[in-house]
Design an enzyme around this catalytic site. Structure first.
Site, PDB file in Angstrom:
ATOM      1  N   LEU A 199      39.014 -11.684  -7.964  1.00 48.97           N
ATOM      2  CA  LEU A 199      39.361 -11.562  -6.548  1.00 48.97           C
ATOM      3  C   LEU A 199      40.041 -12.831  -6.025  1.00 48.97           C
ATOM      4  O   LEU A 199      39.642 -13.934  -6.386  1.00 48.97           O
ATOM      5  CB  LEU A 199      38.054 -11.336  -5.776  1.00 48.97           C
ATOM      6  CG  LEU A 199      38.151 -11.032  -4.297  1.00 48.97           C
ATOM      7  CD1 LEU A 199      38.469  -9.562  -4.113  1.00 48.97           C
ATOM      8  CD2 LEU A 199      36.843 -11.369  -3.608  1.00 48.97           C
ATOM      9  N   HIS A 200      41.050 -12.673  -5.179  1.00 47.81           N
ATOM     10  CA  HIS A 200      41.656 -13.838  -4.537  1.00 47.81           C
ATOM     11  C   HIS A 200      42.345 -13.435  -3.252  1.00 47.81           C
ATOM     12  O   HIS A 200      42.896 -12.345  -3.142  1.00 47.81           O
ATOM     13  CB  HIS A 200      42.625 -14.560  -5.476  1.00 47.81           C
ATOM     14  CG  HIS A 200      43.641 -13.673  -6.121  1.00 47.81           C
ATOM     15  ND1 HIS A 200      43.341 -12.818  -7.166  1.00 47.81           N
ATOM     16  CD2 HIS A 200      44.958 -13.498  -5.872  1.00 47.81           C
ATOM     17  CE1 HIS A 200      44.430 -12.168  -7.528  1.00 47.81           C
ATOM     18  NE2 HIS A 200      45.425 -12.555  -6.755  1.00 47.81           N
TER      19      HIS A 200
END
Ligand SMILES: [Zn+2]
Length: 171
Positions: free
Chosen positions: A122-123
């Site tokens: 995730l980012h």
């Protein structure tokens, strides 16, 4: 979001061939590599870190990610979740001061169908925008200047990161 002219992303797109998967996780690679200048890591905290996108859509395109390789918002602890967003706020303020953009696209792509190039880690993307920036790179022209420009901006962002990072570490 308008389609941006970003020819230097061809290197990234070409790296996705052979089944469409990159080898390994570039965020874990950045996290585990101690040379922040080479990886263009802007800031590290106890749960998250900030890194410049190697293949930016615009100048100053940052990624904020949890240190742990986690794919979903639901996988994050409360502390990780809180710091992901406080770090996003701090990084946005940093770009305000250093680059003075006219606006931003800030968001998360979850799942390949939503445009996530790296679905497993995730980012948050912070993409600074300027009036008329769809023509931004056509003016700059030579894509070979990009790595040097990124290194210079990395030094500016590291130097401008706030001394007290209390906003990203709520007690
Ligand atoms: Zn990862």
């Amino acid at each position: 979001m308008k389609v941006l002219w970003a020819p230097w992303r061809m290197e990234y797109i070409e790296s996705l061939d052979g089944g469409g998967e990159q080898h390994g996780c570039f965020l874990c690679h950045y996290r585990d590599t101690p040379d922040d200048a080479a990886q263009r890591v802007v800031h590290r905290a106890d749960h998250t870190f900030v890194v410049m996108n190697k293949y930016p859509y615009t100048n100053g395109h940052l990624l904020i990610a949890p240190l742990e390789h986690k794919a979903e918002l639901e996988d994050l602890s409360d502390a990780e979740f809180a710091q992901l967003w406080s770090m996003t706020r701090t990084a946005k303020g940093l770009l305000d001061r250093v680059l003075e953009p006219h606006g931003y696209n800030i968001g998360i792509n979850i799942g390949r169908c939503a445009g996530a190039g790296l679905p497993g880690h995730l980012h948050v993307h912070i993409v600074p925008r300027w009036n008329g920036d769809t023509n931004f790179m056509a003016v700059l022209g030579d894509v070979r200047v990009i790595p040097q420009a990124l290194d210079k901006l990395h030094r500016m962002l590291v130097a401008a990161w706030p001394e007290t990072d209390s906003p990203e570490n709520p007690a």
